[in-house]
Design a protein around this motif. Sequence first.
Motif, mmCIF file in Angstrom:
data_model
loop_
_atom_site.group_PDB
_atom_site.id
_atom_site.type_symbol
_atom_site.label_atom_id
_atom_site.label_comp_id
_atom_site.label_asym_id
_atom_site.label_seq_id
_atom_site.Cartn_x
_atom_site.Cartn_y
_atom_site.Cartn_z
ATOM 1 N N GLY A 214 15.797 99.033 4.966
ATOM 2 C CA GLY A 214 15.812 100.249 5.772
ATOM 3 C C GLY A 214 17.166 100.551 6.391
ATOM 4 N N ASP A 215 18.158 99.709 6.093
ATOM 5 C CA ASP A 215 19.495 99.854 6.682
ATOM 6 C C ASP A 215 20.319 100.835 5.847
ATOM 7 N N THR A 216 19.844 102.080 5.817
ATOM 8 C CA THR A 216 20.371 103.087 4.895
ATOM 9 C C THR A 216 21.862 103.321 5.056
ATOM 10 N N HIS A 217 22.336 103.350 6.296
ATOM 11 C CA HIS A 217 23.743 103.679 6.544
ATOM 12 C C HIS A 217 24.556 102.430 6.894
ATOM 13 N N GLY A 218 24.017 101.261 6.569
ATOM 14 C CA GLY A 218 24.714 100.017 6.827
ATOM 15 C C GLY A 218 24.845 99.200 5.564
ATOM 16 N N LEU A 219 24.101 98.085 5.495
ATOM 17 C CA LEU A 219 24.235 97.176 4.352
ATOM 18 C C LEU A 219 23.777 97.816 3.044
ATOM 19 N N LEU A 220 22.739 98.645 3.080
ATOM 20 C CA LEU A 220 22.264 99.262 1.840
ATOM 21 C C LEU A 220 23.322 100.207 1.284
ATOM 22 N N GLU A 221 23.934 100.957 2.160
ATOM 23 C CA GLU A 221 25.004 101.865 1.727
ATOM 24 C C GLU A 221 26.204 101.079 1.211
ATOM 25 N N LYS A 222 26.475 99.913 1.809
ATOM 26 C CA LYS A 222 27.612 99.098 1.401
ATOM 27 C C LYS A 222 27.394 98.480 0.017
ATOM 28 N N TYR A 223 26.202 97.926 -0.208
ATOM 29 C CA TYR A 223 25.978 97.172 -1.440
ATOM 30 C C TYR A 223 25.311 97.985 -2.550
ATOM 31 N N ARG A 224 24.517 99.013 -2.180
ATOM 32 C CA ARG A 224 23.834 99.809 -3.195
ATOM 33 C C ARG A 224 23.879 101.293 -2.858
ATOM 34 N N PRO A 225 25.065 101.876 -2.865
ATOM 35 C CA PRO A 225 25.166 103.305 -2.542
ATOM 36 C C PRO A 225 24.421 104.188 -3.537
ATOM 37 N N ASP A 226 24.140 103.661 -4.729
ATOM 38 C CA ASP A 226 23.418 104.442 -5.731
ATOM 39 C C ASP A 226 21.972 104.715 -5.346
ATOM 40 N N LEU A 227 21.458 104.002 -4.340
ATOM 41 C CA LEU A 227 20.070 104.201 -3.914
ATOM 42 C C LEU A 227 19.946 105.223 -2.790
ATOM 43 N N ALA A 228 21.049 105.852 -2.421
ATOM 44 C CA ALA A 228 21.025 106.845 -1.346
ATOM 45 C C ALA A 228 20.037 107.960 -1.674
ATOM 46 N N GLY A 229 19.254 108.349 -0.673
ATOM 47 C CA GLY A 229 18.316 109.456 -0.826
ATOM 48 C C GLY A 229 16.928 109.047 -1.260
ATOM 49 N N ILE A 230 16.754 107.800 -1.724
ATOM 50 C CA ILE A 230 15.426 107.326 -2.098
ATOM 51 C C ILE A 230 14.730 106.833 -0.830
ATOM 52 N N PRO A 231 13.482 107.264 -0.578
ATOM 53 C CA PRO A 231 12.795 106.809 0.637
ATOM 54 C C PRO A 231 12.530 105.310 0.605
ATOM 55 N N SER A 232 12.138 104.765 1.747
ATOM 56 C CA SER A 232 11.941 103.328 1.885
ATOM 57 C C SER A 232 10.592 103.045 2.521
ATOM 58 N N THR A 233 10.109 101.828 2.331
ATOM 59 C CA THR A 233 8.923 101.371 3.054
ATOM 60 C C THR A 233 9.310 100.720 4.370
ATOM 61 N N ASN A 234 10.612 100.607 4.635
ATOM 62 C CA ASN A 234 11.112 99.911 5.817
ATOM 63 C C ASN A 234 11.652 100.890 6.856
ATOM 64 N N GLU A 235 11.407 100.574 8.121
ATOM 65 C CA GLU A 235 11.989 101.366 9.197
ATOM 66 C C GLU A 235 13.517 101.201 9.193
ATOM 67 N N ALA A 236 14.191 102.190 9.748
ATOM 68 C CA ALA A 236 15.654 102.149 9.798
ATOM 69 C C ALA A 236 16.114 101.156 10.856
#
Length: 481
Positions: A214-236
């Motif tokens: 759920g860390d959309t603008h942190g670790l997820l953006e750092k390691y997997r920017p290609d997943l931007a815009g896909i919803p998550s099952t995790n809170e931010a």
Amino acid sequence: MSPEQAVIVIGSGLAGLCATTQLIAHRIPVIMLERAAKPGGNSIKASSGINGAPTRFQPPLQNDSADLFLADTLSSAGRPLASSVAEERARRERLISTLVTTSSEAVSWLVDEKGVDLSTVAQLGGHSRARTHRGGAGQKPPGYAIVSALLDSLNQEPLFELRTNTRVTRVVRAEGDSDDTEGMLGVEYDAGREDNQTETLYGPLIFATGGFAGDTHGLLEKYRPDLAGIPSTNEAREGTQPLLEEVGAEVVDMDQVQVHPTGFVDEKDLTAPVKFLAAEALRGEGGILLVGEGKRFVDELDTREKVTAAVMKGAGPLEDTSRRQWDVTLLLDEGAAAASNTHLGFYLWKGLMRKTTVGELALPSIRDTLQDYAEVVSGKKPDDFGRSSFGNWTLKDVRSDSVVYVGRVTPVVHFTMGGVVINEHSQVLDKSGSPIKGLWAAGEITGGLHGQNRLGGSSLLECVVFGRIAGENAAAFHQQH
């Protein structure tokens, strides 16, 4: 309780609760820090179950074993395992071996000592046997059932203290001259004080703070920017691996992120960034996935990675939304629905699934698709997509008035396989492969166990197995120091 005498457990999901339960069994006090307002983490939402093999609840003729479970897990781990250098591959294989060889004991512990019903078993994607356990008819979903049982037990313990709304901001080292205190770790945390000052606790640390899906603008953006815009099952919420990196912990597989193929699209809120998971057990009990005019396109019980890839390739985009979503229908017949009633009742109540008939569905090919699938299930023909397990599907003669249950689903960012490196004793390792004194981790914050794909049911199992190991080893360390 004196804070100086306690083991500090960070995170109140299943891994943290299992570690705490082991510590309390040794009569060692625990202070648990949880950043949310309520305990349970993502574990309390887990819906498909916990793996175990072999157990007394599995179908007696299927001949499951730890070796078969091991083979499925090794196969699912894929490239990160296969491409590792010898020493790293051996470490990963020890983790996997520990997971599967103690899985039966983990299930028995929850059932026999904690009173959790895990008597229903389903086969999920990527498994060669039915080995994912959950409660029977009328029981709570497995994550909620397991977490509440452990919490209820711990809340009766005077040695247990839970502090919610406390966000750990830094791991620190204590100053001391003796061998016992030199380098001892502690945590600074924000307890919501009016003066904004942090507080500090020192002692053995067990990190069970989960992943960063759920860390959309942190670790997820750092390691997997290609997943931007896909919803998550995790809170931010931010990932906590960097807190441990600051004290020397190594991380691995941080780019290995699992996108689950089925998160519910709520018709009342199409653009919601956080989705309810459509439990894999729904497909395990016979449910199918449809695209376009109502056609199947995949073995619904292939690994999550492969089903997700098939959805992204074969399904059209969900229109009129600002997010990257795909238009897929999940369908169950009455047999699959009855076997999934613990989940289905909740989904119907939330409006995420609905009861209808074949004739009422605006899918031109649906009747032919369902009749074809019914013939596959009855053994009249092989499945074009290679599916070999059909759960409790019972619909044989498809008519316009045949009752079905449907919901709209889309892939969702669900689980992060990467995290801090641990050994089979749940000790956190530094960049040279040496354990960091007084520091353990368990659950989704760790990396290297699942590789490129986590099998459904292995998340709760990982939390129980390595949470208990962390608790046992932290107890021994506490008694020694």
